[in-house]
Design an enzyme around this catalytic site. Structure first.
Site, PDB file in Angstrom:
ATOM      1  N   SER A   3       9.949 -14.873  -2.695  1.00  0.00           N
ATOM      2  CA  SER A   3      10.862 -15.962  -3.028  1.00  0.00           C
ATOM      3  C   SER A   3      12.236 -15.691  -2.400  1.00  0.00           C
ATOM      4  O   SER A   3      12.332 -15.560  -1.189  1.00  0.00           O
ATOM      5  CB  SER A   3      10.940 -16.138  -4.546  1.00  0.00           C
ATOM      6  N   GLU A  44       2.756 -24.969  -3.045  1.00  0.00           N
ATOM      7  CA  GLU A  44       4.188 -24.696  -3.224  1.00  0.00           C
ATOM      8  C   GLU A  44       5.080 -25.766  -2.590  1.00  0.00           C
ATOM      9  O   GLU A  44       4.805 -26.238  -1.480  1.00  0.00           O
ATOM     10  CB  GLU A  44       4.556 -23.351  -2.601  1.00  0.00           C
ATOM     11  N   HIS A  87       3.634 -20.511  -6.497  1.00  0.00           N
ATOM     12  CA  HIS A  87       4.719 -19.682  -5.990  1.00  0.00           C
ATOM     13  C   HIS A  87       4.530 -18.220  -6.395  1.00  0.00           C
ATOM     14  O   HIS A  87       4.368 -17.908  -7.567  1.00  0.00           O
ATOM     15  CB  HIS A  87       6.036 -20.231  -6.537  1.00  0.00           C
TER      16      HIS A  87
END
Length: 302
Positions: free
Chosen positions: A148, A243, A273
């Site tokens: 991320s 995502e 995610h």
């Protein structure tokens, strides 16, 4: 079709968002405490020792699998929108990665926003990398990995190292990277009903906190999609097919290809995610980590 076990991540993300929705004025320290449970879905990897350390003045955690190579290091940047997450939330995830690869991992507890806005996190990652070199670890025995926001750092750190005249590591492995501070990817629309965690408005608010109200959304040290990527080491990108950030990964792969950098992109169908959080629980996560290990081991001469 996604495995039954993979639903645990969806349940976890929905539960987190429900608690936040129920208390919209929750203080930052309490929100961070909620995010400390991100790693609860990850199975304990076992046969690993953990030790906290100061890495060039930055808090970090050594993750040392039994029998692992001591002179090869996975330098890890945790996710959490630059505001949440920690070396504790990601201890088990990167423990699985290090154990599968057969090396030590160093998870950097970089300064988080709003207390430490950009370029604080990327500077902390660079400090930790320099510290590893000072410990006698060769650059070609280090690989970066991050998820991320940490996936963004797995690329922007390379650009900072180059600015500082430091040698490049052997490889980088961004997982579900957040790169585009403007949120311009088409997957925000195409996957908005599938991604249970990352919403467009939320991401733009995090970018504002990270960069400041008038910060440069195209600063390469925050958004490497606008940087000069020539000369970077090989990259292996993993992302879930459901995502909203899918196009960030696609855009990075295309930018690296244009810069003549070796790059591999794997899109895992129906995955959320940072689905690698399900390591030891869901087959998709274990498969992804096995692929990471198979790809990076020869690059680390393991």
């Amino acid at each position: 079709m996604a495995s039954k076990q993979s639903q645990r991540l969806i349940t976890s993300y929905k539960g987190l968002l429900a608690e936040l929705d129920a208390s919209p004025d929750m203080p930052l320290n309490e929100v961070r405490a909620l995010f400390e449970h991100m790693g609860d879905v990850t199975a304990e990897p076992g046969s690993i020792d953990y030790a906290e350390v100061e890495a060039g003045g930055v808090p970090a955690m050594w993750v040392v699998p039994k029998g692992s190579a001591q002179d090869r290091v996975l330098l890890c940047a945790h996710g959490g929108g630059y505001c949440f997450g920690s070396m504790y939330t990601h201890r088990k995830l990167y423990g699985h990665c290090a154990k599968m690869i057969g090396c030590r991992a160093l998870i950097v507890h970089y300064g988080r926003t709003p207390e430490h806005p950009h370029p604080g996190p990327v500077n902390d990652m660079a400090k930790a990398y320099r510290w590893l070199l000072d410990q006698g670890i060769r650059p070609n025995h280090i690989a970066l990995i991050g998820d991320s926001a940490g996936g963004g750092l797995a690329v922007t750190t390379l650009l900072r190292l180059r600015e500082q005249g430091l040698p490049m590591p052997a490889a980088t492995m961004p997982l579900s990277p957040w790169l585009d501070m403007e949120g311009g990817g088409g997957s925000f629309e195409s996957n908005q009903q599938k991604d249970v965690l990352v919403a467009h408005e939320m991401l733009l608010e995090m970018a504002k906190t990270f960069l400041g109200e008038n910060g440069n959304r195209r600063d390469p040290l925050a958004n490497p999609l606008h940087g000069d990527l020539r000369g970077l080491p090989p990259a292996y990108i993993q992302v879930g097919g459901d995502e909203t950030l899918l196009d960030d990964s696609r855009g990075l792969a295309e930018a690296l290809q244009r810069a003549d950098v070796e790059v591999k992109l794997d899109v895992f169908p129906d995955m959320q995610h940072v689905f690698q959080f399900l390591a030891g629980v869901a087959p998709e996560a274990d498969e992804a980590i096995a692929k990471l290990a198979a790809w990076v081991r020869p690059r680390l001469a393991l």
